[in-house]
Design a protein around this motif. Structure first.
Motif, short mmCIF file in Angstrom:
data_model
loop_
_atom_site.label_atom_id
_atom_site.label_comp_id
_atom_site.label_asym_id
_atom_site.label_seq_id
_atom_site.Cartn_x
_atom_site.Cartn_y
_atom_site.Cartn_z
N CYS A 351 -26.49 -62.01 101.12
CA CYS A 351 -26.34 -63.31 101.77
C CYS A 351 -25.05 -63.41 102.59
O CYS A 351 -24.99 -64.11 103.59
N CYS A 354 -24.38 -63.37 106.52
CA CYS A 354 -24.68 -64.55 107.34
C CYS A 354 -23.94 -65.79 106.84
O CYS A 354 -23.31 -66.50 107.61
N PRO A 368 -23.72 -73.69 106.21
CA PRO A 368 -22.89 -73.46 105.03
C PRO A 368 -23.71 -73.63 103.76
O PRO A 368 -24.68 -74.38 103.73
N SER A 391 -37.39 -71.34 108.82
CA SER A 391 -37.13 -71.42 110.26
C SER A 391 -37.47 -72.82 110.71
O SER A 391 -38.10 -73.59 109.99
N GLY A 392 -37.06 -73.13 111.92
CA GLY A 392 -37.26 -74.48 112.45
C GLY A 392 -36.01 -75.30 112.22
O GLY A 392 -35.08 -74.87 111.53
N GLY A 403 -32.32 -71.81 113.36
CA GLY A 403 -32.32 -70.36 113.30
C GLY A 403 -33.46 -69.84 112.44
O GLY A 403 -34.39 -70.59 112.12
N PRO A 406 -34.56 -64.82 107.11
CA PRO A 406 -35.65 -64.00 106.63
C PRO A 406 -35.88 -64.23 105.13
O PRO A 406 -34.95 -64.58 104.41
N LEU A 419 -28.90 -68.01 93.18
CA LEU A 419 -28.85 -69.46 93.41
C LEU A 419 -27.95 -70.15 92.40
O LEU A 419 -27.23 -71.09 92.73
C1 HEM Z 1 -30.59 -71.36 105.45
C2 HEM Z 1 -29.45 -69.47 101.12
C3 HEM Z 1 -29.48 -65.01 103.10
C4 HEM Z 1 -29.63 -67.04 107.50
C5 HEM Z 1 -30.34 -71.23 104.09
C6 HEM Z 1 -30.38 -72.31 103.12
C7 HEM Z 1 -30.06 -71.78 101.91
C8 HEM Z 1 -29.83 -70.37 102.11
C9 HEM Z 1 -29.96 -72.51 100.58
C10 HEM Z 1 -30.73 -73.77 103.42
C11 HEM Z 1 -29.67 -74.44 104.23
C12 HEM Z 1 -28.36 -74.73 103.49
O1 HEM Z 1 -28.36 -75.15 102.32
O2 HEM Z 1 -27.29 -74.53 104.09
C13 HEM Z 1 -29.38 -68.08 101.26
C14 HEM Z 1 -29.18 -67.13 100.19
C15 HEM Z 1 -29.26 -65.88 100.75
C16 HEM Z 1 -29.42 -66.05 102.17
C17 HEM Z 1 -28.92 -67.50 98.74
C18 HEM Z 1 -29.21 -64.53 100.04
C19 HEM Z 1 -30.01 -64.28 98.97
C20 HEM Z 1 -29.45 -65.18 104.47
C21 HEM Z 1 -29.31 -64.11 105.43
C22 HEM Z 1 -29.35 -64.70 106.67
C23 HEM Z 1 -29.53 -66.12 106.48
C24 HEM Z 1 -29.13 -62.63 105.10
C25 HEM Z 1 -29.21 -64.05 108.04
C26 HEM Z 1 -29.93 -62.96 108.39
C27 HEM Z 1 -29.97 -68.37 107.33
C28 HEM Z 1 -30.29 -69.27 108.42
C29 HEM Z 1 -30.61 -70.50 107.83
C30 HEM Z 1 -30.42 -70.35 106.39
C31 HEM Z 1 -30.29 -68.94 109.91
C32 HEM Z 1 -31.06 -71.76 108.57
C33 HEM Z 1 -32.55 -71.64 108.94
C34 HEM Z 1 -33.00 -72.73 109.89
O3 HEM Z 1 -32.25 -73.09 110.79
O4 HEM Z 1 -34.13 -73.22 109.71
N1 HEM Z 1 -30.00 -70.06 103.45
N2 HEM Z 1 -29.51 -67.39 102.45
N3 HEM Z 1 -29.58 -66.37 105.14
N4 HEM Z 1 -30.05 -69.05 106.14
FE1 HEM Z 1 -29.80 -68.24 104.30
#
Ligand code: HEM
Ligand code: CU
Length: 443
Positions: A351, A354, A368, A391-392, A403, A406, A419
């Motif tokens: 995680c 990113c 964040p 996404s969306g 963004g 994946p 988590l």
């Molecule tokens: C959104 C957790 C890995 C890119 C989110 C959200 C969570 C989350 C909880 C919801 C928004 C928020 O609360 O801020 C995690 C966890 C990860 C992980 C625990 C690892 C297990 C990644 C990775 C990437 C990434 C590797 C990049 C390649 C994003 C993006 C969004 C997002 C772009 C927003 C999506 C949108 O705009 O609809 N993530 N994430 N995340 N994450 Fe992650």
């Protein structure tokens, strides 16, 4: 040369570029730039005392024509603590103008030069200690258009990379002083486009439409690093190598030397967000060298289809999957403390690239997790985010993100751990996710 018509140069702040030169004859061009030292934003919660040309980093973009006679006026604001000067790489003469433009606070200097060579040139302060004046933000670009002009394009932008060396490490809050030791060892905390982390992302992204040609004037102020400039998802149709008139075609990444430039051009064929990076990739995802070009318009599915299928892949039959599962069950957490501990490892590997080591994300690009209202409002929703990706458009702490995250390939146990770690770190208010909850939502 007193016969030449006189005009004042149009100056712009990044990412804007002054309009093309319409003249087909030389002129006397008056350029007036002010050096001013001021506190500004380097990243969210991080301030820096920038030394600037024109009040922002990078300095104003200057656009003139080959053969022009330039009258250069450098005003050093009375509030400055330091003297400053300017070395323009487009100047033929001692110090590129530096010796003639040395200016004490509250003073003004004038010198003139003839633009003998066309090209895209860096300018910078060259007052001792030179490295420190550059490291604090004193650089910009001057374009000397060739006599015949630049071929017309639809959109032009000004992008300049540089590094910042701060006492605190990346993301450490407050007003950060310059760190000479880090500068000497060429180990910056920040590598950025246009003077700050997130200068060109989210709402501040640059924009174009499908079918348009885009030209980026790319500079590198350094002070130390060479950039491997790349736009994810695009191929440069043309690169004016090092800002000169040699044109290379079909280029993926182009080198931009410290104190040098490149001009890149491409036709945008499909809509989407295209990410500008220094492909020395930790600089992009961990130090700030990331920008966004957003393209609007209709899809062309022949050029790019989007995801067409997602099916289960069993290379050697079903058995393999249960082996992967047993590997993770051997590390089963026995209590919440262990879950948090194991979760940190999963976070760092899956995680952090990113969402960043402090869970602060990257403004406009990755939301964040620290203090995320989106996450904390409904912790089980994030199980879904990990299982299926996301996404969306979403809004996190008042900022919009659009963004693609994946889906992560992790076991129920690892998802529960990561988590739980996230919910109990960076001031987040606690809670626990169990593998049983994940298993239920996986169905
Ligand atoms: C959104 C957790 C890995 C890119 C989110 C959200 C969570 C989350 C909880 C919801 C928004 C928020 O609360 O801020 C995690 C966890 C990860 C992980 C625990 C690892 C297990 C990644 C990775 C990437 C990434 C590797 C990049 C390649 C994003 C993006 C969004 C997002 C772009 C927003 C999506 C949108 O705009 O609809 N993530 N994430 N995340 N994450 Fe992650
Ligand atoms: Cu200076």
């Amino acid at each position: 040369d007193s016969q030449l018509p006189t005009e004042h140069a149009v100056l712009t702040a990044a990412p804007l570029v002054p309009p093309p030169i319409a003249r087909d004859y030389p002129a006397k061009v008056i350029v007036t730039l002010e050096t001013i030292e001021k506190i500004g934003r380097l990243s969210d919660g991080v301030d820096y005392t920038f030394w600037t040309f024109g009040g922002q980093v990078p300095g104003n973009f200057i656009r003139i024509r080959e053969g022009d006679q330039v009258e250069f006026n450098l005003n050093n604001h009375p509030s400055s603590k330091m003297p400053h000067n300017i070395d323009l790489h487009s100047v033929t003469g001692p110090g590129g103008g530096a010796t003639s433009s040395f200016t004490a606070p509250g003073h003004s200097s004038r010198f003139s030069f003839k633009a003998l060579n066309p090209g895209l040139y860096v300018y910078h302060c060259a007052t001792a200690p030179v490295g420190m004046h550059i490291a604090n933000g004193m650089y910009g670009l001057i374009l000397v258009e060739p006599k015949e002009g630049m071929p017309p394009v639809d959109k032009e932008f000004y992008i300049m990379q540089s590094e910042f060396y701060t006492k605190g490490k990346y993301g450490e809050e407050g007003l950060q002083p310059f760190d000479m030791e880090k500068a000497l060892s060429e180990n910056p905390d920040y590598v950025v486009f246009n003077g700050s982390v997130g200068s060109t992302t989210g709402d501040q992204s640059i924009h174009a439409n499908v079918g348009e040609t885009v030209r980026l004037y790319v500079g590198n102020g350094g002070p130390n690093l060479v950039s491997s400039f790349h736009v994810i998802g695009e191929i440069f149709d043309k690169v004016y190598v090092e800002g000169g008139d040699m044109v290379n075609h079909h280029v993926q990444s182009t080198l931009v030397p410290a104190g040098g430039s490149a001009i890149v051009e491409f036709l945008v064929d499909v809509p989407g967000t295209f990410i500008l990076v220094d492909h020395s990739i930790f600089r992009a995802f961990n130090k700030g060298a990331l920008g966004m070009l957003k393209i609007k318009g209709t899809e062309d599915l022949a050029i790019y289809s989007g995801k067409q299928e997602d099916t289960v892949y069993h290379p050697e039959g079903g058995g393999i999957q249960s082996i992967a599962e047993s590997g993770s069950t051997s590390a089963r957490a026995r209590n919440k403390e262990e879950r948090i501990l194991f979760g940190k490892r999963t976070y760092d590997q899956n995680c952090m690239a990113c969402h960043q080591s402090g869970g602060q994300g990257i403004p406009g690009a990755f939301p964040p997790l620290a203090g995320s209202d989106y996450l904390l409002a409904k912790p089980d929703r994030s199980i879904d985010v990990l299982l299926n990706g996301l996404s969306g458009k979403i809004t996190v702490n008042g900022q919009a993100y659009d963004g693609v995250m994946p889906a992560v390939q992790l076991s129920d146990e690892s998802i529960a751990n990561v988590l739980t770690y996230v919910l109990n770190t960076w001031g987040n208010n606690g809670g626990e996710i169990t593998p049983e909850q994940v298993a239920k939502q996986r169905l």
